[in-house]
Enzyme design. Structure first.
Site, PDB file in Angstrom:
ATOM      1  N   LEU A   1       0.800  -1.227   0.000  1.00 37.53           N
ATOM      2  CA  LEU A   1       0.000   0.000   0.000  1.00 37.53           C
ATOM      3  C   LEU A   1       0.835   1.280   0.000  1.00 37.53           C
ATOM      4  O   LEU A   1       0.299   2.371   0.152  1.00 37.53           O
ATOM      5  CB  LEU A   1      -0.999   0.005   1.170  1.00 37.53           C
ATOM      6  N   CYS A   2       2.135   1.161  -0.169  1.00 38.68           N
ATOM      7  CA  CYS A   2       2.998   2.342  -0.253  1.00 38.68           C
ATOM      8  C   CYS A   2       2.931   2.876  -1.691  1.00 38.68           C
ATOM      9  O   CYS A   2       3.057   2.120  -2.650  1.00 38.68           O
ATOM     10  CB  CYS A   2       4.423   1.945   0.113  1.00 38.68           C
ATOM     11  N   HIS A   3       2.711   4.173  -1.835  1.00 36.51           N
ATOM     12  CA  HIS A   3       2.592   4.769  -3.169  1.00 36.51           C
ATOM     13  C   HIS A   3       3.936   4.826  -3.882  1.00 36.51           C
ATOM     14  O   HIS A   3       4.942   5.165  -3.268  1.00 36.51           O
ATOM     15  CB  HIS A   3       2.057   6.206  -3.062  1.00 36.51           C
TER      16      HIS A   3
ATOM     17  N   MET B   1       8.983   6.558   4.374  1.00 40.37           N
ATOM     18  CA  MET B   1       9.193   5.117   4.209  1.00 40.37           C
ATOM     19  C   MET B   1      10.368   4.831   3.273  1.00 40.37           C
ATOM     20  O   MET B   1      11.139   3.907   3.508  1.00 40.37           O
ATOM     21  CB  MET B   1       7.922   4.429   3.717  1.00 40.37           C
ATOM     22  N   GLU B   2      10.516   5.631   2.239  1.00 34.60           N
ATOM     23  CA  GLU B   2      11.651   5.455   1.328  1.00 34.60           C
ATOM     24  C   GLU B   2      12.966   5.661   2.085  1.00 34.60           C
ATOM     25  O   GLU B   2      13.936   4.921   1.875  1.00 34.60           O
ATOM     26  CB  GLU B   2      11.537   6.425   0.148  1.00 34.60           C
TER      27      GLU B   2
ATOM     28  N   ASP C   1      26.261  -7.326   5.972  1.00 35.86           N
ATOM     29  CA  ASP C   1      26.590  -8.394   5.027  1.00 35.86           C
ATOM     30  C   ASP C   1      28.054  -8.351   4.614  1.00 35.86           C
ATOM     31  O   ASP C   1      28.717  -9.384   4.542  1.00 35.86           O
ATOM     32  CB  ASP C   1      25.700  -8.294   3.791  1.00 35.86           C
TER      33      ASP C   1
END
Length: 158
Positions: free
Chosen positions: A74-76, A112-113, A127
């Site tokens: 649901l993230c645009h 969010m990005e 890593d």
């Protein structure tokens, strides 16, 4: 305009941002990777066998920011105009601070990005260094600053 991810029947939906104005939006996110002092020294001296840790982690973070709507339901999808990722080594505390700034001109924010970019940059550091330090700790990923949109400016106080 309802700002919920569920409709009146409780079904998931993407929030309708059609009526929101386009504004310049910025998000600054911070995260940390704590490690052994020897690991940080290897990173700073570019002696990690897999290569330049900060450059690879920066590229991974930038790529991740662009992939956010594919990772978070649901993230645009947004036209990201800038992603900057900086690494600040802290020798005293044996950690690296990752600071990510994401920008767009759009109808919704880029928090969010920035969170995804910071998380993936931190995971990439892990890593690349796990062969010499399996005890690294990734943590404290948080929003430091945001601007734009209806809610305006946010500045973290602590």
């Amino acid at each position: 305009m309802s700002l919920t991810h569920f409709d009146e029947k409780g079904q998931a939906r993407m929030v309708d941002i059609t009526g929101k104005p386009i504004t310049e939006r910025v998000a600054v996110i911070e995260g940390f990777v704590k490690m052994k002092p020897e690991t940080l020294e290897l990173i700073l001296n570019k002696e990690i066998a897999k290569g330049d840790v900060f450059q690879v982690a920066r590229l991974a973070g930038i790529m991740a920011a662009k992939m956010t709507p594919h990772l978070i339901p649901l993230c645009h999808p947004l036209p990201i105009t800038s992603v900057e990722i900086d690494f600040e080594p802290d020798i005293k505390n044996s950690q690296v601070k990752i600071k990510t700034t994401v920008k767009t001109s759009g109808q919704t924010g880029v928090e969010m990005e920035g969170m995804v970019a910071t998380s993936i940059a931190a995971l990439t550091v892990y890593d690349m260094c796990k062969a010499v330090d399996k005890e690294m700790i990734i943590g404290e990923i948080k929003l430091i600053y945001k601007s734009g949109g209806k809610s305006g400016e946010f500045i973290r106080k602590t």
